[in-house]
Scaffold this active site. Sequence first.
Site, short mmCIF file in Angstrom:
data_model
loop_
_atom_site.label_atom_id
_atom_site.label_comp_id
_atom_site.label_asym_id
_atom_site.label_seq_id
_atom_site.Cartn_x
_atom_site.Cartn_y
_atom_site.Cartn_z
N CYS A 130 13.83 20.17 1.99
CA CYS A 130 14.79 20.64 3.02
C CYS A 130 15.63 22.08 2.58
O CYS A 130 14.78 23.05 2.42
CB CYS A 130 15.84 19.52 3.52
SG CYS A 130 14.95 17.98 4.12
N ASP B 127 9.33 20.50 13.74
CA ASP B 127 10.63 20.74 13.10
C ASP B 127 11.38 21.68 13.85
O ASP B 127 11.03 22.82 13.82
CB ASP B 127 10.25 20.92 11.70
CG ASP B 127 11.58 20.99 10.86
OD1 ASP B 127 12.70 21.03 11.33
OD2 ASP B 127 11.43 20.94 9.51
N HIS C 199 11.10 16.11 9.88
CA HIS C 199 12.01 16.84 8.89
C HIS C 199 12.45 15.89 7.97
O HIS C 199 13.29 14.71 8.46
CB HIS C 199 13.12 17.91 9.53
CG HIS C 199 13.98 18.49 8.71
ND1 HIS C 199 13.52 19.66 8.24
CD2 HIS C 199 15.01 18.33 8.18
CE1 HIS C 199 14.47 20.05 7.26
NE2 HIS C 199 15.36 19.10 7.44
#
Length: 250
Positions: A131, A186, A218
């Site tokens: 991330c 995403d 995600h």
Amino acid sequence: MPPTIVDVPTPDGTADAYLARPDSGGPFPGVLLFMDAFGLRPRLAEMAETIATRGYVVLVPNLFHRAGRTRPVDMSALADDSRRAELFARVGPMIGALTPETVARDTAAYLDFLAAQPDVAPGPAAITGYCMGGTNALRAIEAHPDRIAAVAAFHAGRVVTDAPDSPHLGVGAVTGELYFGHADQDASMTAEQIAVLEKALDAAGVTYHSEVYRGAHHGYTQSDTPMYDERATERHWSALFDLLERTFRG
């Protein structure tokens, strides 16, 4: 060996971190694991241990150390609409504080700490990031191309933005290899943004692989979140270890 908690000195204070290493032997290549927005927790310790069992010394620093030592995060809030906004409101300012300058400064300190470990082999390290950690891993290799040989970024968000310091604009500095494992659909890294990133990488002549994990959301590697995808996570491990083997063992 199970990861231990260590303190890493940085120019802006002490960063708590996990340190995982193989049971014996060495020296081993060094790997930094850059966390997602939810901080140090058992899932990241487990991931560090998985990497260490393959013959690497792994440091997982608290990227939010300027806000203090790691505080427990109630991960169940991600599945609760009434609490999710509060969770992101808490971590948002800490994410915003990670400017290119602070990431570069911190990364130098993390690399110094890792290199000083007696069982770490001399030479460049690698980074795997998740991330926001993937985005900051890209910033790190742009700032320290001579000290980082490879970066793997999984479900990284906001790699391409309209800002003048967007991470994708600095890829010309990269001399190592990059891998991107994008999440499907995403919102923080759309198909259009992926195309912009790949165009920039091609123009800079960077060695890279960029793949979309179809059906994965995600955060797909994080087993303590509702976004976890076991199949995508196994694919991520294969991609990561392929990259590390190429980088450190030819």
